[in-house]
Design a protein around this motif. Structure first.
Motif, PDB file in Angstrom:
ATOM      1  N   ASP A   1       0.837  -1.197   0.000  1.00 41.85           N
ATOM      2  CA  ASP A   1       0.000   0.000   0.000  1.00 41.85           C
ATOM      3  C   ASP A   1       0.875   1.251   0.000  1.00 41.85           C
TER       4      ASP A   1
ATOM      5  N   ALA B   1       1.019   4.149  -2.886  1.00 46.48           N
ATOM      6  CA  ALA B   1       0.830   5.559  -2.539  1.00 46.48           C
ATOM      7  C   ALA B   1       2.016   6.394  -3.017  1.00 46.48           C
TER       8      ALA B   1
ATOM      9  N   LEU C   1      -1.288  15.977  -3.144  1.00 45.83           N
ATOM     10  CA  LEU C   1      -1.993  14.896  -2.471  1.00 45.83           C
ATOM     11  C   LEU C   1      -3.403  14.721  -3.030  1.00 45.83           C
ATOM     12  N   ARG C   2      -4.052  15.836  -3.314  1.00 45.66           N
ATOM     13  CA  ARG C   2      -5.400  15.753  -3.879  1.00 45.66           C
ATOM     14  C   ARG C   2      -5.365  15.135  -5.270  1.00 45.66           C
TER      15      ARG C   2
ATOM     16  N   SER D   1      -4.802  11.346  -4.955  1.00 44.31           N
ATOM     17  CA  SER D   1      -6.038  10.665  -4.547  1.00 44.31           C
ATOM     18  C   SER D   1      -7.029  10.598  -5.698  1.00 44.31           C
TER      19      SER D   1
ATOM     20  N   LEU E   1      -5.920   7.892  -8.185  1.00 38.14           N
ATOM     21  CA  LEU E   1      -6.175   6.557  -7.636  1.00 38.14           C
ATOM     22  C   LEU E   1      -7.665   6.227  -7.665  1.00 38.14           C
ATOM     23  N   GLU E   2      -8.478   7.201  -7.288  1.00 41.19           N
ATOM     24  CA  GLU E   2      -9.927   6.968  -7.283  1.00 41.19           C
ATOM     25  C   GLU E   2     -10.459   6.760  -8.694  1.00 41.19           C
TER      26      GLU E   2
ATOM     27  N   LEU F   1      -8.029   3.485  -4.936  1.00 36.18           N
ATOM     28  CA  LEU F   1      -7.942   4.174  -3.652  1.00 36.18           C
ATOM     29  C   LEU F   1      -8.706   3.395  -2.587  1.00 36.18           C
TER      30      LEU F   1
ATOM     31  N   GLU G   1      -8.757   1.463   1.359  1.00 36.16           N
ATOM     32  CA  GLU G   1      -8.515   1.951   2.720  1.00 36.16           C
ATOM     33  C   GLU G   1      -7.023   1.988   3.051  1.00 36.16           C
TER      34      GLU G   1
ATOM     35  N   SER H   1      -5.256   4.848   1.093  1.00 37.50           N
ATOM     36  CA  SER H   1      -5.688   6.119   1.671  1.00 37.50           C
ATOM     37  C   SER H   1      -4.983   6.384   2.995  1.00 37.50           C
TER      38      SER H   1
ATOM     39  N   LEU I   1      -1.391   7.543   2.337  1.00 34.19           N
ATOM     40  CA  LEU I   1      -1.297   8.948   1.959  1.00 34.19           C
ATOM     41  C   LEU I   1      -1.522   9.860   3.165  1.00 34.19           C
ATOM     42  N   ASP I   2      -2.439   9.473   4.032  1.00 34.39           N
ATOM     43  CA  ASP I   2      -2.679  10.256   5.255  1.00 34.39           C
ATOM     44  C   ASP I   2      -1.441  10.265   6.140  1.00 34.39           C
TER      45      ASP I   2
END
Length: 382
Positions: A197, A201, A291-292, A295, A298-299, A304, A306, A309, A312-313
């Protein structure tokens, strides 16, 4: 229609990366080459007008934005590819460079305008995404003519996993992988982020860097064409309108160029292994956009989940020293960017004039983005 053609050209494989002096020389050679171009002949004698160029050189090559007026997307891409290849061939010092990519990326609001540009038996499909897929990635189009989303998602996932190795400044631990598990397969990490993961990312950030820089070039050109600010711009923008809205009237061409340089400088330090800390408020905002974008990519491809995500967090938590810059987006906190108000709350200065000012003497801000005495930051061009 005007098309912005993105061209990646790279130095020969195995050649040492260029130092600052060599990069300056490459910029001069490429720009002088474009200056000598009087016109471009497209396919079948179709005339293509060269309107403008932007050249950004990095240690391993150069990223070009070539703005042309052509009847269709395909004509624009083919014509620009030919003229760039010819420019490289004519220059003894650049003759061995290779064109790695040459393509148009259309903003969704503008994509439909290109569809009427070509006709005949081989007219591209009406759907913009299918048109682009057919032109640049025919292998991803199913035999029935429908786009194979699952195959594309797997292709992008594999590409991101490979790109992860380019994010040299950050270990898997920065993405939330527990120390000692960085080299494990990560199948039984419990609630922790798995190495895979974290790798996805990391690759998504590198993938997003290319997209973000590419589209910011378009934003700069849009502001230049309209000679305006983000707050007054009538054209479509990719990212600059997503900066704090309270300053939209101050995001002019000069600001946009400085912000683009800041993004390139920050992401270069991410990938060359030299990153230490974010240098200024502009970099904090740039990372927010990156970062946006990661995401969103990925989405888009259904990647994207869990775990990614969470990775990235964790990355954001580890790279940001604080999240004070988020207050610039909060209308209820209007005034927090003023020195007196911010100081009272223990917040570092966040006023617009301080966005490119280093947090302290140990932070790096690119000379092209650094503050200039008595400069009118972000003022509209006159």
């Amino acid at each position: 229609m005007t098309y912005a053609v993105t061209v990646d050209i790279c130095i020969p494989e195995g050649t040492p990366e260029m130092d600052p002096l060599q990069r300056a020389g490459a910029v001069a050679l490429i720009e002088s080459g474009f200056d000598s171009v009087e016109g471009i002949d497209g396919p079948d004698g179709m005339e293509v007008d060269l309107l403008d160029t932007i050249v950004a050189v990095y240690p391993g090559g150069a990223l070009l934005k070539v703005f042309v007026d052509a009847e269709a997307l395909e004509f624009a891409e083919d014509a620009v590819r030919e003229v760039v290849a010819e420019l490289l061939e004519r220059s003894e010092l650049l003759a061995d460079w290779k064109v790695e990519r040459c393509e148009v990326e259309l903003h969704p609001e503008l994509a439909q305008e290109s569809l009427a540009g070509a006709d005949g038996p081989d007219v591209p499909p009406d759907d913009p995404s299918a048109r682009k897929a057919r032109h640049t990635e025919p292998s991803a189009v199913a035999e029935e003519g429908e786009y194979d989303a699952r195959a594309k998602a797997e292709e992008v996932r594999a590409q991101m996993l490979v790109l992860a190795d380019e994010l040299r400044s950050f270990s898997p631990v920065m993405f939330g992988v527990p120390e000692g598990l960085e080299d494990e397969d990560g199948e039984d990490c419990g609630f922790a982020v798995s190495p895979e993961d974290a790798q996805l990312a990391a690759g998504a950030l590198v993938y997003a860097t290319d997209v973000l820089v590419d589209e910011l070039f378009d934003d700069v050109h849009t502001l230049e064409e309209e000679e305006t600010t983000v707050g007054e711009c009538e054209g479509a923008l990719w990212h600059l309108e997503d900066l704090p809205e309270r300053y939209a009237l101050q995001y002019g061409v000069r600001f946009a160029r400085r912000f683009l340089v800041t993004v390139i400088s920050m992401t270069t330090r991410f990938t060359n292994g030299s990153f230490d800390q974010l240098s200024c408020i502009a970099e904090e905002l740039a990372l927010r956009l990156l970062l946006r974008q990661a995401s969103a990519n990925l989405e888009l491809f259904g990647l994207l989940d869990e775990g990614v995500s969470a990775a990235l967090d964790a990355f954001a938590d580890n790279v940001y020293e604080d999240m004070d810059h988020e207050w610039l987006y909060d209308g209820s906190m209007d005034g927090i960017d003023e020195d007196a108000v911010g100081s009272a709350l223990g917040v570092a200065p966040m006023g617009f004039g301080a966005w490119f000012t280093p947090f302290n003497k140990g932070r790096y801000v690119h000379p092209s983005a650094a503050d200039e005495p008595d400069a009118a930051l972000g003022a509209p061009p006159t």
